[in-house]
Scaffold this active site. Structure first.
Site, PDB file in Angstrom:
ATOM      1  N   CYS A 152       0.859  -1.205   0.000  1.00 51.47           N
ATOM      2  CA  CYS A 152       0.000   0.000   0.000  1.00 51.47           C
ATOM      3  C   CYS A 152       0.888   1.246   0.000  1.00 51.47           C
ATOM      4  CB  CYS A 152      -0.937  -0.057   1.203  1.00 51.47           C
ATOM      5  SG  CYS A 152      -2.150   1.270   1.300  1.00 51.47           S
ATOM      6  N   ASP A 209      -9.297  -2.702  -7.475  1.00 49.14           N
ATOM      7  CA  ASP A 209      -8.794  -1.654  -6.582  1.00 49.14           C
ATOM      8  C   ASP A 209      -9.546  -0.363  -6.841  1.00 49.14           C
ATOM      9  OD1 ASP A 209      -7.158   0.303  -5.223  1.00 49.14           O
ATOM     10  OD2 ASP A 209      -5.510  -1.139  -5.293  1.00 49.14           O
ATOM     11  N   HIS A 241      -7.900  -3.871  -3.362  1.00 46.84           N
ATOM     12  CA  HIS A 241      -6.746  -3.283  -2.689  1.00 46.84           C
ATOM     13  C   HIS A 241      -6.557  -3.948  -1.312  1.00 46.84           C
ATOM     14  CE1 HIS A 241      -3.807  -0.061  -2.050  1.00 46.84           C
ATOM     15  NE2 HIS A 241      -4.193  -0.082  -0.788  1.00 46.84           N
TER      16      HIS A 241
END
Length: 272
Positions: A152, A209, A241
């Site tokens: 991330c 995502d 995600h």
């Protein structure tokens, strides 16, 4: 951050547990034991870090720097270090926000980003990773076999660090942002520095995502193709995600397991 608060953070930030913003913790959470490992908090100067490595290593170990999610070096990131240590690596995760605040104490993710994450300069982060690499090389790590991976927020930093440090042998970026608005803290994004990347990079992304578009992934592929360094970008069509974050609802076991295998293979392919 006051001096008292900063010193308290330095003492307590790497205690076991998850960041408050990610609770409740999902039942799918993986827990890796430390049997056979030397694992726990260390300090790199004043910077807290979590280190895991085989306990009875007789020679310098291949090293992986693990770059945190936005939630800091909480239990999930520590567990990832232990998983890498079980594979024979010295894994080290520095707490890269330590000058600005403690991400573990925020209960709201949006507030965490606004009040803390946005104030952490990329330049500071890259310098702290340099310090981490030096520490690892003097604490059992092999400086000739150095890799980096991040998740991330850390996925974006992984791309940047691959362009920053020519000593990195291989990099793996998990769902890191590739494009976006710039700021004084974030003057460039991965797509802006693609021509400067100095090590092979594997990017692992999610087809569903909501924050990283497939268009931006394809843009990154296009700017990487003419470059000298090998790269590969894999998109897991049915994942979202955070698909490797087993403690959250976003966890996608098939994508996570395949991505982990691809990461280990990528490291081995390039000598880490």
């Amino acid at each position: 951050m006051t001096e008292v608060a900063r010193r308290t953070f330095l003492k307590t930030s790497l205690a076991a547990g998850f960041a408050l913003a990610v609770r409740p913790v999902a039942a799918s959470t993986i827990q890796t034991d430390s049997q056979g490992l030397l694992a726990g908090p260390v300090n790199i100067g004043e910077m807290p870090a979590y280190r895991a490595q085989p306990e009875l290593a007789t020679q310098a170990l291949p090293t992986v720097m693990v770059i945190q999610e936005i939630f800091g070096v909480h239990e999930h990131i520590q567990d990832l270090c232990r998983r890498l240590a079980k594979q024979g690596y010295l894994a080290i995760a520095p707490e890269l926000y330590y000058r600005q605040g403690d991400p573990r104490q925020f209960t709201d993710t949006q507030l965490l980003v606004k009040e803390l994450v946005s104030k952490v300069p990329d330049e500071q982060v890259l310098a702290d990773l340099d310090r981490t690499a030096v520490w690892a090389a003097t604490h059992g790590g092999d400086p000739q076999r150095l890799a980096v991976t991040g998740f991330c927020w850390g996925g974006r930093i992984t791309w940047l660090y691959a362009a920053h440090n020519p000593k990195i042998k291989a990099s793996v970026a998990w769902y890191g942002r590739l494009t976006g608005q710039t700021s004084s803290s974030n003057p460039q994004h991965p797509i802006d520095i693609a021509a400067k990347i100095k090590s092979p990079v594997l990017g692992l992304y999610a087809g569903k995502d909501q924050g990283i578009s497939l268009e931006s992934v394809e843009q990154m592929r296009k700017v990487l193709r003419p470059q000298a360094q090998p790269f590969n970008i894999v998109v897991y069509d049915n994942a979202s995600h955070g698909f490797n974050a087993d403690y959250r609802p976003s966890y996608h076991p098939a994508a996570a397991q395949d991505g982990w295998k691809m990461m280990l293979d990528w490291f081995k392919r390039f000598g880490v």
